[in-house]
Design a protein around this motif. Structure first.
Motif, PDB file in Angstrom:
ATOM      1  N   VAL A 102      49.493  70.915 -54.974  1.00 39.13           N
ATOM      2  CA  VAL A 102      49.001  72.197 -54.425  1.00 39.13           C
ATOM      3  C   VAL A 102      49.905  72.657 -53.283  1.00 39.13           C
ATOM      4  O   VAL A 102      50.296  73.827 -53.212  1.00 39.13           O
ATOM      5  N   VAL A 103      50.269  71.744 -52.386  1.00 38.54           N
ATOM      6  CA  VAL A 103      51.097  72.097 -51.226  1.00 38.54           C
ATOM      7  C   VAL A 103      52.509  72.505 -51.681  1.00 38.54           C
ATOM      8  O   VAL A 103      53.050  73.517 -51.206  1.00 38.54           O
ATOM      9  N   LEU A 104      53.104  71.759 -52.602  1.00 38.61           N
ATOM     10  CA  LEU A 104      54.456  72.082 -53.059  1.00 38.61           C
ATOM     11  C   LEU A 104      54.494  73.433 -53.772  1.00 38.61           C
ATOM     12  O   LEU A 104      55.414  74.236 -53.565  1.00 38.61           O
ATOM     13  N   ARG A 105      53.500  73.687 -54.617  1.00 39.10           N
ATOM     14  CA  ARG A 105      53.437  74.975 -55.316  1.00 39.10           C
ATOM     15  C   ARG A 105      53.302  76.119 -54.299  1.00 39.10           C
ATOM     16  O   ARG A 105      53.898  77.186 -54.456  1.00 39.10           O
ATOM     17  N   HIS A 106      52.541  75.876 -53.229  1.00 42.95           N
ATOM     18  CA  HIS A 106      52.356  76.892 -52.190  1.00 42.95           C
ATOM     19  C   HIS A 106      53.665  77.157 -51.433  1.00 42.95           C
ATOM     20  O   HIS A 106      54.004  78.309 -51.145  1.00 42.95           O
ATOM     21  N   ILE A 107      54.417  76.093 -51.132  1.00 40.00           N
ATOM     22  CA  ILE A 107      55.713  76.261 -50.447  1.00 40.00           C
ATOM     23  C   ILE A 107      56.638  77.146 -51.300  1.00 40.00           C
ATOM     24  O   ILE A 107      57.305  78.055 -50.791  1.00 40.00           O
ATOM     25  N   ILE A 108      56.654  76.893 -52.599  1.00 44.03           N
ATOM     26  CA  ILE A 108      57.500  77.680 -53.507  1.00 44.03           C
ATOM     27  C   ILE A 108      57.083  79.149 -53.500  1.00 44.03           C
ATOM     28  O   ILE A 108      57.916  80.063 -53.377  1.00 44.03           O
ATOM     29  N   GLN A 109      55.772  79.394 -53.610  1.00 40.97           N
ATOM     30  CA  GLN A 109      55.288  80.779 -53.665  1.00 40.97           C
ATOM     31  C   GLN A 109      55.557  81.517 -52.353  1.00 40.97           C
ATOM     32  O   GLN A 109      55.976  82.677 -52.361  1.00 40.97           O
ATOM     33  N   LYS A 110      55.346  80.829 -51.215  1.00 44.50           N
ATOM     34  CA  LYS A 110      55.588  81.463 -49.908  1.00 44.50           C
ATOM     35  C   LYS A 110      57.081  81.779 -49.727  1.00 44.50           C
ATOM     36  O   LYS A 110      57.442  82.822 -49.183  1.00 44.50           O
ATOM     37  N   THR A 111      57.940  80.853 -50.163  1.00 43.36           N
ATOM     38  CA  THR A 111      59.389  81.070 -50.057  1.00 43.36           C
ATOM     39  C   THR A 111      59.797  82.320 -50.827  1.00 43.36           C
ATOM     40  O   THR A 111      60.556  83.165 -50.338  1.00 43.36           O
TER      41      THR A 111
END
Length: 626
Positions: A102-111
């Motif tokens: 969940v955290v990694l997917r969020h980092i990608i989307q925010k980037t």
């Protein structure tokens, strides 16, 4: 680059540093992704597991160009203290994302949101943006990447030399996965291109039989490096933002006529198939540590030719070596390995698949009636307790519009049924709750249950847990409109929430999720009010085996129990009444098994039909009290 991105805090666990990685490996993986994405959008905090951590050493020596801060566990926002790390929290401290995927997917989307030119970063989420989206309890692949391999490598590094002679089974399972044929969107077209390439290569190789075969008695040397495979060409053309099909001419007529079953299978280039995804980012720091340790111990990697090839290939991806350098990860230059001999491959081809269906009792008669008769002959029938407050209802007309489930895209009929379902759950929770209680709405979706409870019970703290980000954001918007201060939102799989609570609630928890919620409640000795759903999706998993109770296990096999589950889903309004009645009885039996399993662990459980029964085809409700 967009400037208006709200600052979020990223919390990562820190136990120790070993060679060039930070442990737990989930932290190294998170930092590697941040470096690969060149993402500076988060304020990063390391949360030490021990007390004796040198602040200067950690912040200066470990993290390359990322600025980090140390924080103790007791200083974390309260909502984060209830979750496994890594976790990300929005500044107001009410919305938390927890768990590695969940955290990694969020980092990608925010980037990508902050800089839409970084399309290569968004591509890490794969086809339909679903890479590592399914939770580890139901997806073997997510479980392998997110949990099994990081834990296996950590265990391998901790083990004494005599205990790490053998390759961990989870690493062997990855080797096996990399050897499986690849299925991708539109793979028929790519497989035809591969057939065309194979035929062209064969043609080119044929003329070396005549005079050209020898010159002055010497054999002609083959190319030391064969031409790259079609899979490699496609994978790297995508990474370099080229058009893959430009390299391959339109197939010849005889290629187009070839049956799909006769086409060659596609080989893995990266972990999930042809394309570099988040799964490769997760696996690289883990496999790197495993390989470094193995080579230091003088191990031969002949058993892992596919992992070795994958490890070399990942280093060719633009940006990987640079990100590794920022994280002080000195990537190895491995030699080419030949495939392992057949007898060595047997070591991992026999790795058991934990979730394979049991093969017992394959000759029993199908259909629900024989199974139901078998239970009846042993004195077991579906039974429902009387509803404690059948006519209780919320005063929907006087509630704020944001509380009402109808204030969305629902039809009027569906909104009425949703209100009736909520009447049942809220009535049961109201009887159980005391001021100061923590109530967790598991699998909360858009927050229909949790928002009503938070509004009706301002003296209780309500926590919504949901894996789907968009649903939870909708719930947060409704909560903000109401000005609720007693509500938190956690985007995470159930396993990543470990807070204490008094009452667990779930409306239509799908398949195995119902059993996961019950298990969470039992571990916390919390009461529960749960309406199950999607009985047809129930199946044995790593943690849950069916039937659940001793009484049912003594009578039914796994497959007989699955028959009940499949027919329990046949309660839709459009089905004939007799079929619906059998479906309702099967629902009652599956839920009776669950209730008895909870009672074996010192709970009192009632299975009740919601009122009116027409509020949903899945109208069963458990009320369990420790």
């Amino acid at each position: 680059m967009k400037d208006s991105v709200a600052e979020e805090h990223l919390y990562l666990g820190f136990s120790h540093k070993y060679r060039d990685s930070i442990f737990p490996l989930h932290t190294s993986i998170s930092l590697f992704l941040l470096s690969y994405c060149d993402c500076k959008l988060f304020k990063i905090f390391l949360v030490p597991t021990g007390e004796d951590v040198d602040d200067q050493f950690v912040t200066k020596n470990l993290l390359g160009d990322l600025e980090v801060h140390l924080i103790s566990r007791c200083q974390l926002p309260v909502v984060v203290q209830s979750c496994c790390l890594p976790a990300v929290v929005v500044k107001d401290g009410k919305f938390c994302r927890a768990g590695l995927s969940v955290v990694l997917r969020h980092i990608i989307q925010k980037t990508y949101e902050a800089d839409p030119s970084k399309k290569d970063v968004l591509e890490l989420l794969g086809f339909k943006k679903t890479c590592l989206k399914a939770c580890a309890e139901v997806s073997q692949w997510t479980r392998l990447c997110e949990i099994s391999i990081p834990l296996a490598v950590e265990g391998f590094l901790k083990a004494s030399p005599e205990h790490c002679q053998t390759i961990p089974p989870d690493i062997l399972q990855l080797e096996r996965k990399l050897g499986e044929p690849v299925r991708v969107h539109n793979d028929d077209k790519i497989r035809r291109q591969k057939l065309q390439q194979q035929k062209a290569d064969t043609k080119a190789a044929v003329p070396v039989l005549g005079k050209e075969a020898t010159e002055e008695g010497k054999p002609v040397e083959m190319h030391e490096h064969p031409l790259p495979s079609l899979e490699l060409s496609i994978a790297f053309s995508k990474l370099l933002v080229q058009e893959a099909s430009s390299a391959v001419n339109r197939e010849a007529a005889h290629i187009r006529r070839t049956k799909t079953s006769d086409l060659p299978l596609l080989d893995h280039v990266f972990a999930e198939g042809l394309y570099f995804t988040l799964a490769d980012i997760v696996l690289l720091p883990c496999i790197h540590q495993f390989l470094v340790s193995s080579i230091k111990q003088g191990k031969n990697l002949v058993n892992l030719p596919l992992i070795s090839s994958w490890y070399r290939r990942v280093q060719e991806v633009p940006g990987v070596k640079k990100a590794a350098g920022k994280c002080n990860m000195a990537l190895l230059q491995l030699p080419e390995l030949m495939s392992a001999p057949e007898e060595q491959l047997q070591d991992f081809s026999s790795v058991p698949d934990e979730l394979e269906e049991e093969n017992e009792d394959s000759n029993f008669i199908g259909g629900p009636r024989p199974t139901m008769t078998k239970l009846t002959e042993n004195g077991i029938e579906a039974k429902f307790s009387p509803h404690p407050c059948p006519s209780w209802t919320l005063d929907w007309t006087n509630l704020p519009s944001a509380v009402n489930p109808g204030e969305g895209k629902m039809s009027r009929d569906r909104a009425l049924r949703k209100q009736q379902q909520l009447n049942n759950l809220v009535a049961a929770v109201t009887k159980l709750a005391k001021p100061g209680d923590v109530i967790v709405d598991f699998c909360s979706g858009g927050g229909h249950v949790g928002i009503v409870l938070a509004h009706m019970m301002p003296s209780c703290q309500v926590v919504l847990i949901e894996n789907k980000e968009l649903s939870l954001i909708r719930a947060k918007d409704r909560s903000d409109e109401l000005g609720l201060n007693n509500i938190w939102f956690i985007q995470a799989n159930l396993d990543y929430f470990h807070g204490t609570f008094n009452i667990g609630v779930a409306l239509h928890a799908c398949g195995v999720a119902t059993d996961m919620v019950i298990e969470h409640c039992i571990k916390s000795r919390a009461a529960f009010v749960i309406s199950p759903c999607c009985y047809g999706f129930i199946q044995n998993t790593v943690k849950f085996k069916y039937p659940r109770s001793h009484q049912f296990k003594e009578i039914l096999s796994y497959k007989e129990h699955m028959i009940l589950c499949r027919f329990a889903d046949q309660t839709a309004v459009q089905l004939p009444p007799e079929r619906r009645l059998i479906g309702k009885q099967c629902m009652g039996l599956v839920d009776l098994d669950r209730a008895w399993a909870a009672e074996e662990r010192n709970y009192s459980v009632q299975v009740i039909s919601m009122e009116p029964e027409s509020c949903s085809p899945k109208n069963n409700m458990f009320v369990g009290i420790p």
